[in-house]
Design an enzyme around this catalytic site. Structure first.
Site, mmCIF file in Angstrom:
data_model
loop_
_atom_site.group_PDB
_atom_site.id
_atom_site.type_symbol
_atom_site.label_atom_id
_atom_site.label_comp_id
_atom_site.label_asym_id
_atom_site.label_seq_id
_atom_site.Cartn_x
_atom_site.Cartn_y
_atom_site.Cartn_z
ATOM 1 N N PRO A 1 68.881 51.969 44.800
ATOM 2 C CA PRO A 1 69.919 52.059 45.856
ATOM 3 C C PRO A 1 69.655 51.686 46.827
ATOM 4 O O PRO A 1 68.526 52.253 47.303
ATOM 5 C CB PRO A 1 71.014 52.003 45.579
ATOM 6 C CG PRO A 1 70.641 53.022 44.517
ATOM 7 C CD PRO A 1 69.289 53.380 43.532
ATOM 8 N N CYS A 2 69.793 50.283 47.400
ATOM 9 C CA CYS A 2 69.806 49.818 49.316
ATOM 10 C C CYS A 2 70.703 50.729 50.368
ATOM 11 O O CYS A 2 70.404 50.612 51.386
ATOM 12 C CB CYS A 2 68.943 48.517 49.187
ATOM 13 S SG CYS A 2 70.559 47.432 49.048
ATOM 14 N N THR A 3 71.984 51.057 49.521
ATOM 15 C CA THR A 3 73.096 50.585 50.249
ATOM 16 C C THR A 3 72.854 51.587 51.957
ATOM 17 O O THR A 3 72.932 51.502 52.414
ATOM 18 C CB THR A 3 74.407 51.431 49.142
ATOM 19 O OG1 THR A 3 74.444 51.020 48.055
ATOM 20 C CG2 THR A 3 75.053 51.652 50.599
ATOM 21 N N LEU B 1 70.423 52.676 53.140
ATOM 22 C CA LEU B 1 68.704 51.546 53.829
ATOM 23 C C LEU B 1 69.316 50.531 54.905
ATOM 24 O O LEU B 1 68.212 50.177 55.718
ATOM 25 C CB LEU B 1 67.538 51.726 52.997
ATOM 26 C CG LEU B 1 67.485 53.219 52.695
ATOM 27 C CD1 LEU B 1 66.459 52.321 51.869
ATOM 28 C CD2 LEU B 1 66.623 53.630 53.766
#
Length: 387
Positions: A95-97, A99
């Site tokens: 998950p990139c949330t 970052l």
């Protein structure tokens, strides 16, 4: 009325049979677009793992019922490493949330993005069964998250597991009409040193821009294994109109006149000028619109360079991308549909068997198919063959 042009759709060739030894486990597998990309390069995915039931439904709606899709939190899976078969590659699009701006850049140790450490714990628990190759994917915000400390921690953690590392940035716009730059980190066990590039010899390129080279050189204590890369296909060569459905103007997909006019009214003077130029053209032209909050006001921002903006998960009112079609004094607006989003991700023909919003969540969280294929062909396959 402008003349409608024929819009050729690019095709994905049938996947070749998997090559001996090219087996992969896919973590944070989502709807399986990385699987499609790996299959195009001769890999076989023998395990997929995610914790979202709606993504599993999409995955199985396209690929068929699966016995290898494990619906489980990766932290819990790390307690049962025997569930992961012996493979040559572990792919993780974690998950990139946290970052990105959406997660206030809380970083790798916070929220959803901390799932990377669950993946790391799983690799650690596999001991001598760790795969020889690891491929990680995330947003380019990881490069400067917490002043570069998060990226350094990630690279160092792979080194501690016995992986020398490589990194590159690849934008989906080299393959499809979508601006979607992503950072890819590759881990290689027992990497061949004779062909590695030294960090001090790197020059800026489409796959290793100056910001990435700066991060690589700043990490002097990291064990690097940097591969020589060819140039990717030309940026922006595939145009937006090539992935659009030819939707009749009386289709309910198109917005009402009032709603389309309201969208125009939300544009700044600069974006409205671009829209008016499109409306005044003699043929249909196409752009995409995202709504964004600027200075406390919802604004419509028009993109007209032949690329869609980066597909996102449809959280809130700004996550859905809008198509703007104009020419010969007319303009029309509608949301991009699921089939168009699939083509923007390099997955034409992906079978969508669920509600539209679930599909858009799946595509917005996914990795671009031909980007994965390109990395597999030019990095993973040579690294595996050199072992």
């Amino acid at each position: 009325m402008p003349t409608l042009t024929q819009r050729p759709l690019f095709d994905v060739s049938p996947a070749p049979p998997p090559a001996p030894g090219r087996t992969a486990a896919e973590f944070f597998a989502g709807i399986g677009l990385a699987r499609i990309g790996l299959e195009q390069a001769g890999w076989e995915v023998v395990l997929a793992n995610d914790l979202d039931p709606s993504k599993q439904r999409l995955y199985e709606g396209h690929f068929g019922p699966s016995t290898h899709y494990l619906l489980e939190d990766v932290h819990r899976l790390a307690e049962r490493p025997e569930c992961v078969p012996d493979v040559s590659l572990a792919h993780a699009s974690f998950p990139c949330t946290d970052l990105s701006l959406a997660g206030a850049r809380r970083g790798l140790d916070s929220g959803q993005s901390s799932a990377f450490w669950g993946f790391h714990q799983l690799l650690e628990a596999m001991h001598d069964r760790r795969p020889p190759l690891v491929l990680l994917e995330n947003v380019t915000g990881l490069l400067n998250s917490h002043g570069g400390r998060d990226l350094h921690a990630l690279l160092r953690s792979l080194n501690r597991l016995g992986y020398a590392v490589d990194a590159l940035v690849l934008d989906a716009a080299h393959f499809v009409p979508q601006s979607r730059p992503r950072l890819f980190v590759i881990g290689k066990r027992r990497a061949p040193r004779d062909r590695d590039l030294r960090p001090d010899t790197l020059a800026p390129s489409p796959t290793r821009p100056a910001k990435l080279i700066e991060a690589i050189r700043a990490a002097g204590d990291i064990d690097w294994s940097i591969a020589q890369l060819p140039e990717p296909p030309p940026y922006g060569a595939v145009r937006l109109e090539s992935v659009l459905d030819d939707v009749p103007l009386d289709s309910p997909q198109w917005w009402s006149r009032d709603r389309a006019e309201y969208l125009l009214s939300q544009m700044s003077a600069r974006h409205r000028c671009a829209a008016d130029a499109m409306i005044g053209g003699k043929r249909w032209s196409y752009g995409t619109v995202f709504r964004r909050v600027r200075h406390g006001r919802s604004m419509a921002e028009l993109r007209t360079d032949g690329l869609a903006g980066c597909l996102r998960t449809p959280k809130g009112g700004s996550g859905r991308q809008i198509l703007f079609q104009a020419g010969d004094g007319e303009h029309h607006s509608r949301l991009l549909n699921a089939d168009e989003c699939a083509r923007l991700m390099g997955a034409p023909g992906y079978r969508v068997t669920c509600r539209l919003n679930e599909a858009l969540f799946g595509f917005g969280d996914a990795v671009c198919v031909p980007a994965v294929t390109w990395i597999a062909q030019h990095v993973l396959n040579p690294a595996l063959e050199a072992r």
